[in-house]
Design an enzyme around this catalytic site. Structure first.
Site, PDB file in Angstrom:
ATOM      1  N   GLU A 516     -11.893  -6.771   1.797  1.00 15.89           N
ATOM      2  CA  GLU A 516     -10.773  -7.726   1.744  1.00 15.89           C
ATOM      3  C   GLU A 516      -9.777  -7.296   2.814  1.00 15.89           C
ATOM      4  O   GLU A 516      -9.841  -7.757   3.925  1.00 15.89           O
ATOM      5  CB  GLU A 516     -10.124  -7.764   0.357  1.00 15.89           C
ATOM      6  CG  GLU A 516     -11.009  -8.447  -0.675  1.00 15.89           C
ATOM      7  CD  GLU A 516     -10.232  -9.052  -1.824  1.00 15.89           C
ATOM      8  OE1 GLU A 516      -9.278  -9.803  -1.598  1.00 15.89           O
ATOM      9  OE2 GLU A 516     -10.606  -8.758  -2.979  1.00 15.89           O
ATOM     10  N   GLU A 794      -5.262  -0.862  -8.606  1.00 18.68           N
ATOM     11  CA  GLU A 794      -5.292  -2.314  -8.815  1.00 18.68           C
ATOM     12  C   GLU A 794      -5.226  -2.675 -10.294  1.00 18.68           C
ATOM     13  O   GLU A 794      -4.596  -3.635 -10.690  1.00 18.68           O
ATOM     14  CB  GLU A 794      -6.602  -2.853  -8.232  1.00 18.68           C
ATOM     15  CG  GLU A 794      -6.771  -4.353  -8.362  1.00 18.68           C
ATOM     16  CD  GLU A 794      -7.961  -4.858  -7.576  1.00 18.68           C
ATOM     17  OE1 GLU A 794      -8.910  -4.084  -7.388  1.00 18.68           O
ATOM     18  OE2 GLU A 794      -7.923  -6.031  -7.152  1.00 18.68           O
TER      19      GLU A 794
HETATM   20  C1  BGC Z   1      -6.800  -9.301  -4.299  1.00 18.39           C
HETATM   21  C2  BGC Z   1      -5.468  -9.365  -4.972  1.00 18.39           C
HETATM   22  C3  BGC Z   1      -5.014 -10.774  -4.848  1.00 18.39           C
HETATM   23  C4  BGC Z   1      -5.960 -11.558  -5.696  1.00 18.39           C
HETATM   24  C5  BGC Z   1      -5.619 -12.979  -5.897  1.00 18.39           C
HETATM   25  C6  BGC Z   1      -7.737 -10.145  -5.074  1.00 18.39           C
HETATM   26  O1  BGC Z   1      -9.015 -10.133  -4.610  1.00 18.39           O
HETATM   27  O2  BGC Z   1      -7.246  -8.016  -4.121  1.00 18.39           O
HETATM   28  O3  BGC Z   1      -4.621  -8.375  -4.800  1.00 18.39           O
HETATM   29  O4  BGC Z   1      -3.683 -11.011  -5.088  1.00 18.39           O
HETATM   30  O5  BGC Z   1      -7.274 -11.427  -5.238  1.00 18.39           O
HETATM   31  O6  BGC Z   1      -5.678 -13.203  -7.156  1.00 18.39           O
END
Ligand code: BGC
Length: 935
Positions: A516, A794
């Site tokens: 990401e 996270e």
């Molecule tokens: C990210 C998050 C992001 C989210 C959206 C994820 O894959 O890592 O931090 O805000 O997607 O819901």
């Protein structure tokens, strides 16, 4: 000269009178008066720390032809204040600098962001400026030393060359990983080394640039990530010292980066390109010779970096090194072929980068190593970090050394890499000879704590000095610190700072390790306030806001990721797209820079307008929402976790909360900009939404009747002012019950958590706020610390000693969203906050929670504001508190303490506390204060 006596004392006046009545003294009187006047006007020290716009010091290649100027007063006296200033701007570079603009003496206390109002500045222009000021007693300071500013190339037409790149026939799109790095060179001769030379540089992709074999800059990932279809950043470097008489070589390496790499699925383009312009100049800045990228450059893709990609790492084959390729006398014809060119697209703005580049900021050494069979060794750096791995270890010719890394280890001590998902995240290095291999990556970055090395010389004994971690992030200044008597709280603060460092790498990202590393808007907006405490992220965030503005849809829609690359159509989750109004307001509040609102208030309005168009009777339904992302436990209405991560809070409620909040921030912004009509309009809109929402979402008893009554369903309306008065009081009671229901612990996701603790504190639920913050039970911040966290995770349970790792498919160990809580440490635990009355710390709110229930004996925070250092520190012993406060020159402090005026003893400075509410307040001028509180 340091400040001297400024007022005539009683003794001085007596002396004058005596002199007047004694005739023999009358002759001496004028002399005495002159002497006393001299003393009275003793000069304050000259202003210091001169900066332009968002705190930039002596920038070259600056982006803004209408800069603003800031300075700090160097005056520790109580009440130090500016009453007038004078700014002088001159041309630089000529022997007799000609004045470009003289502000004259301006009676004003403004010492930050004073706009330049001289003749228009143009590309390449260099100016010097200095300032002096008059203090509160009209004593005049000396002039400051000169500061400088040099503009970059402001127009596309300033660029004389073309983009250069591989010819299409020589380009093979890689099937899975990244492309090989492209080498580009150009040799030219000069008869004389110029007095001054500038390299203007950019790339589609990432470039590093050498002149005659010497690296032009330590900046990494040049130019940076913007929406390359609209704007590409450019950089300017002083390269005079690198040039020599005779043959010179310009040498660039370019890689796919964010532009053509797998992270963008080649959305912007398929291969990297370079645009550069070397200008040899006279001392006055006149361009004498210009060498730009054009068809006379040549390329090779046969160099040592056979693959480079942000997600997938780097492969370096030292046997393929093009030794001497960046130096004169290299037989380039053998290995280099002519490039292809593409003209500059007038629709894509080439614009000087408006904030600091990424650099290696620190290097850290491993704390332990562990050897495994099969010739592997794993080093522990002791800290989850982002950057490169520098190897210096014995290796064998032709034998691949593989560097793999991980944020965590499995129980058996091997690397846990499942959470990297499809990011290959490793580097291979093949030495060209036996001996010490010395290698650091250039065109990728990793998120890791542990480094596994295999393929080294097996006869050697692994040693801690084989490896170091090069910490990379945007090179902004560290401005704030927080410390307390609580070990876990301090560790949490440190984890927040590390996650900021790891994720503010050119853009604010969600995480730095898996496939990401995107600019998720929701994560960025919740983290903005605390980011501005830890570091000076002013310029960094201005740039991110500009990117949001560029990508905003005509209807006010905002992509969930900025830059949105291939995800252009993925828009508008509440709390994510609302970065468009939250970040500008927070940035203005915390910097006082009105330019933030001038530039972005239209964007704030447009975002609110998006909601207004969607709203039915004041309520907005936005079903495509991430909701209260990653709420940890179920309230029983639907499962939470892997399948559905959006939690149970009604998205209609959540979206309407942001709608009301946006309208409120627009009203505040309009007021700050002096647009009272618009402010009134937005206030009326807030009222309209409030009335609709209180009826729709709450019963008369303040209970949430929309969707599931989660903690966030109460917290968000309270935080964003969707409800107030009696209804808010009743709702607060229900929120308290909801917290009790979960054992006095939180059950909130990204959105609810970001405002949870300050909202509980503000609405009288201090005990629960403190319990949630200071518990180590699951789910909590300290829980992750007990499990070994060195950064923010996270998920509340990304890893537990009991159950091991959370779900690999979403399990980052460096994800700052929950770190938003750090703002509370500065503002409420230490008690140092900005004031909406006078943003940017022109007025400083000092209101620590001095309450026996706070499990601290001491807390302190300091912050380098644009005015100077502001700090507050308190200590408790038995039932007495001591507090030391510094209010920087040219600002005021508003102190609020939960004690009666007679309980507060002022040991240093002078402050007049008046009873107010349950405590006391005092407004104080700049100065140092010491208070003792006894009850
Ligand atoms: C990210 C998050 C992001 C989210 C959206 C994820 O894959 O890592 O931090 O805000 O997607 O819901």
């Amino acid at each position: 000269m340091k400040p001297g006596i400024r007022i005539l004392s009683l003794y001085d006046c007596q002396l004058c009178l005596t002199a007047y009545f004694r005739p023999e003294m009358r002759v001496l009187l004028p002399m005495i008066i002159t002497l006393l006047t001299g003393l009275a006007l003793a000069a304050p020290a000259p202003p210091r720390d001169l900066s332009v716009n968002e705190g930039r010091i002596n920038p070259i290649g600056f982006h803004d032809a209408t800069p603003s100027f800031s300075w700090k007063l160097d005056d520790p006296r109580q009440g130090a204040k500016q009453s007038a200033y004078q700014i002088l701007v001159t041309h630089t570079g000529s022997e007799h600098p000609e004045t470009l603009w003289d502000s004259g003496k301006v009676v004003s206390d403004q010492s930050v962001y004073v706009p330049y109002s001289g003749p228009a500045l143009t590309s390449r222009q260099r100016i010097a400026w200095r300032v002096r000021y008059w203090d509160q007693e009209s004593a005049e300071s000396d002039w400051s030393t000169w500061s400088h500013l040099e503009l970059g190339l402001l127009e596309n037409s300033d660029w004389k060359g073309s983009w250069i790149h591989l010819p299409k026939d020589d380009f093979k799109a890689p099937e899975e990983l990244g492309s090989p790095v492209v080498h580009l060179r150009k040799s030219f001769s000069i008869e004389q080394v110029p007095e001054m030379a500038r390299l203007y540089l950019t790339a589609k992709g990432i470039v590093d640039f050498r002149i005659n074999g010497q690296l032009v800059t330590p900046d990494a990932f040049v130019p940076g990530w913007t929406d390359y279809t609209q704007k590409i950043e450019t950089l300017t470097y002083d390269v005079g010292p690198l040039l020599r008489k005779g043959e010179n070589v310009l040498a660039a390496r370019i890689s796919d980066g964010w532009y053509a790499g797998t992270i963008s699925k080649r959305f912007y383009g398929s291969m990297p390109e370079l645009l550069a312009q070397l200008e040899l100049k006279s001392p006055e800045g006149k361009v004498l010779e210009l060498i730009a990228t054009d068809q006379s450059w040549s390329y090779s893709i046969d160099g040592p970096i056979t693959m480079a990609d942000i997600w997938h790492g780097e492969d370096y084959d030292a046997r393929k090194e093009l030794t001497g390729w960046d130096l004169p006398d290299y037989p380039s014809a053998d290995r280099f072929k002519p490039v292809s060119t593409t003209p500059i697209d007038p629709k894509v703005r080439l614009s000087p980068k408006r904030f600091q580049s990424t650099r290696v900021i620190e290097s850290i050494k491993p704390v332990t190593l562990r050897k495994f069979g099969e010739g592997k060794v794993i080093f522990d750096l002791g800290q989850n970090m982002v950057g490169w791995i520098h190897l210096q270890l014995p290796a064998r010719k032709g034998q691949t050394v593989t560097i793999r890394m991980a944020e965590m280890l499995n129980d058996d001590g091997t690397l846990y890499r499942g959470n990297y998902r499809t990011a290959r995240s490793l580097a291979n290095y093949i030495p060209a000879k036996d001996g010490i291999a010395d290698y650091t990556q250039t065109f990728t970055f990793f998120g890791f704590r542990y480094v596994e090395i295999s393929g080294f010389d097996q006869t050697a004994e692994p040693s801690l000095d084989w490896v170091s971690g090069e910490v990379l992030h945007t090179d902004f200044a560290r401005t704030g610190s927080f410390d307390s008597s609580h070990e876990k709280l301090n560790k949490l603060q440190s984890n927040i700072v590390w996650s900021q460092r790891g994720n503010f790498l050119d853009i604010p990202t969600d995480c730095p390790q898996r496939n990401e590393r995107y600019g998720w808007t929701g994560d960025a907006q919740v983290f903005t306030p605390v980011s501005l405490f830890n570091y000076d992220t002013h310029a960094f965030l201005m740039s991110y806001l500009e990117s949001i503005k560029q990508e905003m849809k005509p209807d006010g829609g905002v992509p969930n990721i900025i830059p949105s690359n291939q995800y252009r159509g993925w828009v508008n989750s509440a709390g994510w797209g609302d970065a468009a109004f939250v970040i500008p307001w927070e940035l203005y509040l915390r910097t006082g820079d009105i330019e933030v609102l001038r530039e972005f208030y239209p964007m704030m309005k447009k975002r609110v307008g998006y909601y207004t168009n969607k709203a039915k009777d004041g309520i907005v339904d936005e079903p495509k929402s991430f909701g209260d992302w990653l709420q940890p436990k179920s309230y029983g209405t639907k499962p939470v976790g892997t399948d559905d991560r959006s939690g149970e809070t009604s998205t209609r409620l959540l979206t309407t909360c942001y709608y009301a909040y946006g309208a409120k921030l627009c009203a505040q912004a309009a007021e700050a900009l002096g647009k009272s009509d618009e402010a009134a309009k937005y206030k009326a809109l807030v009222d309209e939404i409030k009335t609709a929402a209180s009826n729709k979402f709450f019963d008369n008893d303040g209970r949430v009747i929309e969707g599931t009554a989660t903690q966030s369903a109460y917290v968000l309306p309270l935080a964003f002012g969707l409800i107030d008065g009696e209804l808010a009081d009743k709702a607060t009671g229900h929120l308290s019950e909801k917290i009790e229901e979960f054992g006095n612990l939180l059950n909130t996701g990204f959105i609810g958590t970001s405002v949870l603790i300050p909202t509980l504190e503000k609405h009288g639920l201090r005990e629960q706020a403190l319990n949630i913050l200071f518990t180590s039970d699951y789910p909590s911040w300290f829980y992750s610390i007990v499990q070994g966290a060195t950064s923010i995770w996270e998920r509340w349970n990304s890893y537990t000693k009991k159950d091991g790792f959370g779900d690999d498919s979403m399990n980052s160990f460096n994800h700052y969203a929950y770190g938003a809580v750090g703002g509370f440490f500065y503002e409420k635990l230490a008690g140092l906050a900005p004031s909406a009355n006078a943003p940017g710390y022109s007025e400083i709110l000092v209101a620590p929670i001095l309450d026996d229930r706070v499990p601290l004996d001491h807390a302190e925070a300091s912050l380098i504001t644009r005015y100077g250092v502001a700090s507050n520190k308190w200590e408790k012993s038995n039932s007495a508190w001591q507090m030391e406060t510094i209010i920087p020159p040219n600002t005021t402090g508003r102190l609020t303490l939960p004690f009666k005026p007679e309980e507060i003893h002022v040991l240093k400075g002078s402050a007049d506390f008046k009873a107010s509410g349950d405590g006391s307040t005092a407004s104080v001028p700049a100065g140092s204060y010491h208070f003792k509180i006894t009850r």
